[in-house]
Write a protein that holds these residues in place. Sequence first.
Motif, PDB file in Angstrom:
ATOM      1  N   PHE A  32       0.812  -1.217   0.000  1.00 36.22           N
ATOM      2  CA  PHE A  32       0.000   0.000   0.000  1.00 36.22           C
ATOM      3  C   PHE A  32       0.841   1.262   0.000  1.00 36.22           C
ATOM      4  CE2 PHE A  32      -2.102  -3.603   1.786  1.00 36.22           C
ATOM      5  CZ  PHE A  32      -3.241  -3.656   1.010  1.00 36.22           C
ATOM      6  N   LEU A  33       2.087   1.149   0.402  1.00 35.08           N
ATOM      7  CA  LEU A  33       2.997   2.294   0.368  1.00 35.08           C
ATOM      8  C   LEU A  33       3.562   2.522  -1.027  1.00 35.08           C
ATOM      9  CD1 LEU A  33       4.904   1.623   3.711  1.00 35.08           C
ATOM     10  CD2 LEU A  33       3.236   3.446   3.245  1.00 35.08           C
ATOM     11  N   SER A  34       3.641   1.445  -1.827  1.00 35.97           N
ATOM     12  CA  SER A  34       4.287   1.553  -3.131  1.00 35.97           C
ATOM     13  C   SER A  34       3.311   1.653  -4.289  1.00 35.97           C
ATOM     14  CB  SER A  34       5.210   0.354  -3.355  1.00 35.97           C
ATOM     15  OG  SER A  34       4.442  -0.829  -3.448  1.00 35.97           O
ATOM     16  N   SER A  35       2.019   1.446  -4.056  1.00 39.33           N
ATOM     17  CA  SER A  35       1.066   1.438  -5.154  1.00 39.33           C
ATOM     18  C   SER A  35      -0.059   2.430  -4.890  1.00 39.33           C
ATOM     19  CB  SER A  35       0.475   0.032  -5.353  1.00 39.33           C
ATOM     20  OG  SER A  35      -0.492   0.062  -6.371  1.00 39.33           O
ATOM     21  N   SER A  36      -0.090   3.501  -5.655  1.00 37.50           N
ATOM     22  CA  SER A  36      -1.132   4.503  -5.469  1.00 37.50           C
ATOM     23  C   SER A  36      -2.515   3.964  -5.826  1.00 37.50           C
ATOM     24  CB  SER A  36      -0.823   5.746  -6.311  1.00 37.50           C
ATOM     25  OG  SER A  36      -0.776   5.412  -7.682  1.00 37.50           O
ATOM     26  N   SER A  37      -2.585   2.896  -6.614  1.00 39.03           N
ATOM     27  CA  SER A  37      -3.886   2.331  -6.974  1.00 39.03           C
ATOM     28  C   SER A  37      -4.533   1.568  -5.822  1.00 39.03           C
ATOM     29  CB  SER A  37      -3.738   1.406  -8.187  1.00 39.03           C
ATOM     30  OG  SER A  37      -2.949   0.283  -7.858  1.00 39.03           O
ATOM     31  N   LEU A  38      -3.789   1.318  -4.740  1.00 37.07           N
ATOM     32  CA  LEU A  38      -4.336   0.571  -3.603  1.00 37.07           C
ATOM     33  C   LEU A  38      -4.814   1.466  -2.464  1.00 37.07           C
ATOM     34  CD1 LEU A  38      -1.850  -2.414  -3.341  1.00 37.07           C
ATOM     35  CD2 LEU A  38      -4.167  -2.420  -4.254  1.00 37.07           C
ATOM     36  N   THR A  39      -4.455   2.722  -2.472  1.00 36.14           N
ATOM     37  CA  THR A  39      -4.818   3.589  -1.345  1.00 36.14           C
ATOM     38  C   THR A  39      -6.121   4.304  -1.557  1.00 36.14           C
ATOM     39  OG1 THR A  39      -3.434   5.328  -2.265  1.00 36.14           O
ATOM     40  CG2 THR A  39      -2.464   3.941  -0.562  1.00 36.14           C
TER      41      THR A  39
END
Length: 156
Positions: free
Chosen positions: A149-156
């Motif tokens: 979740f820290l590395s993928s903006s599509s998950l936040t």
Amino acid sequence: MSHLPLDVFKQVVQNTPLISIDLIIKNNAGQVLLGKRNNRPAQGYWFVPGGRIVKDETFNNAFSRLTQIEIGKVYSLSNATFLGPYEHLYSDNLSGVDFTTHYVVLAYLITFNGDLSDLPEDQHNGYRWWDVKTLLTSNNVHDNTKAYFLSSSSLT
């Protein structure tokens, strides 16, 4: 497809990286499914479901097998979004702390809205839906799970 005897598998873990698939599972409310790990490594932490790919198993077969084992429903890779490769390094292993564990993880996003009480408890002794903001601030969620979740903006 075959599983190695435990003594041979320990030698593999001690000497090579393992390849696995992690399932980042969201429900329609945008919450993430985490289970509390029963086994080493990451024992006692909340973690995403997933598992190892075994020798002679294709990605698609591994994905279908792991979704069946982890959530009781078969998905194919065509039902998932590939999030990328990740690396998980642990100071312990399935049998103790005498050597480390190294995973190369292929992360996939899927949607699931099933009943959590029906989920198997071989790998996790409980399941919960988590808001991303809450899991990122929890000391009980493993850092390797937070990394998705820290590395993928599509998950936040």
